[in-house]
Design a protein around this motif. Sequence first.
Motif, short mmCIF file in Angstrom:
data_model
loop_
_atom_site.label_atom_id
_atom_site.label_comp_id
_atom_site.label_asym_id
_atom_site.label_seq_id
_atom_site.Cartn_x
_atom_site.Cartn_y
_atom_site.Cartn_z
N PRO A 60 43.46 37.20 67.61
CA PRO A 60 45.08 36.77 67.47
C PRO A 60 44.84 36.06 68.84
O PRO A 60 44.44 36.46 70.14
N VAL A 61 45.95 34.79 68.95
CA VAL A 61 46.43 33.81 70.33
C VAL A 61 48.05 34.01 70.77
O VAL A 61 48.37 34.39 69.99
N THR B 100 37.67 24.58 72.99
CA THR B 100 38.81 23.82 72.74
C THR B 100 38.86 24.55 71.29
O THR B 100 37.14 25.52 70.68
N VAL B 101 40.01 25.53 71.05
CA VAL B 101 40.09 26.47 69.50
C VAL B 101 40.92 25.21 68.77
O VAL B 101 42.61 25.22 68.99
N LEU B 102 40.76 25.61 67.29
CA LEU B 102 41.99 25.55 66.14
C LEU B 102 42.59 26.96 66.09
O LEU B 102 41.92 28.21 65.62
N VAL B 103 44.31 26.30 65.51
CA VAL B 103 45.06 28.18 65.44
C VAL B 103 45.05 27.85 64.55
O VAL B 103 46.39 27.09 64.17
N ASP B 104 46.28 28.81 63.64
CA ASP B 104 47.03 28.88 62.62
C ASP B 104 48.60 28.83 63.48
O ASP B 104 48.26 29.91 63.87
N PRO B 105 49.36 28.20 62.97
CA PRO B 105 50.85 28.33 63.97
C PRO B 105 51.16 29.37 62.76
O PRO B 105 52.01 29.55 63.98
N GLU B 106 50.86 29.90 61.71
CA GLU B 106 51.75 31.33 61.26
C GLU B 106 51.16 32.17 61.74
O GLU B 106 52.01 33.83 62.49
N THR B 107 50.00 32.67 61.86
CA THR B 107 49.74 33.62 62.02
C THR B 107 48.91 34.48 63.45
O THR B 107 48.47 35.06 64.04
N ARG B 108 49.08 33.00 64.47
CA ARG B 108 48.13 32.70 65.48
C ARG B 108 47.31 33.10 66.12
O ARG B 108 46.99 33.49 67.16
N GLN B 109 46.49 33.16 64.59
CA GLN B 109 44.54 34.34 64.44
C GLN B 109 44.31 32.47 65.00
O GLN B 109 44.19 31.34 64.07
N ILE B 110 42.53 32.01 65.27
CA ILE B 110 42.20 31.25 65.41
C ILE B 110 41.68 31.26 63.75
O ILE B 110 40.72 31.89 64.08
N VAL B 111 41.78 30.31 63.82
CA VAL B 111 40.54 29.73 62.60
C VAL B 111 39.17 29.03 62.59
O VAL B 111 38.25 28.61 61.62
N GLU B 112 39.15 28.65 64.15
CA GLU B 112 37.61 27.82 64.30
C GLU B 112 37.65 27.80 65.58
O GLU B 112 38.66 27.24 66.57
N VAL B 113 36.30 27.96 66.31
CA VAL B 113 36.30 27.48 67.94
C VAL B 113 34.86 25.97 67.90
O VAL B 113 34.29 26.58 66.96
N LEU B 114 35.49 25.11 68.15
CA LEU B 114 34.76 23.69 68.46
C LEU B 114 33.79 24.08 69.40
O LEU B 114 34.25 24.41 70.61
N HIS B 115 32.72 23.56 68.58
CA HIS B 115 31.72 23.97 70.29
C HIS B 115 31.38 22.01 70.44
O HIS B 115 31.28 21.52 69.56
#
Length: 99
Positions: free
Chosen positions: A60-61, A84-99
């Motif tokens: 969670p973010v 850099t992370v992608l986050v689901d705006p509805e749940t505020r959970q990380i869906v991807e960590v960009l390396h």
Amino acid sequence: MKHYLSSAAAAIVLMGGLGAAMADTIVVQPEQETVVREYVKKQPLASVNLLGLELKLGSPVPDKVELREVPNVKYRVAVINDQTVLVDPETRQIVEVLH
């Protein structure tokens, strides 16, 4: 007949569980990653330092982290601990960590 109904009920439960598991799997398309990377290059985001936050899928973010919208991408982007992370705006959970 009773045996048939219980078997059918078990199948429905199993399929429902499988559907739920498949729904939890999030796939970020490579094209979306490219769009996000280009966006972050053009519109740099300040990194938010959060000690103790593990950057992994499903983490969670906190609300204090601003999520930035990226055009044509379902998810929001943030930079946390210089990642850099992608986050689901509805749940505020990380869906991807960009390396």
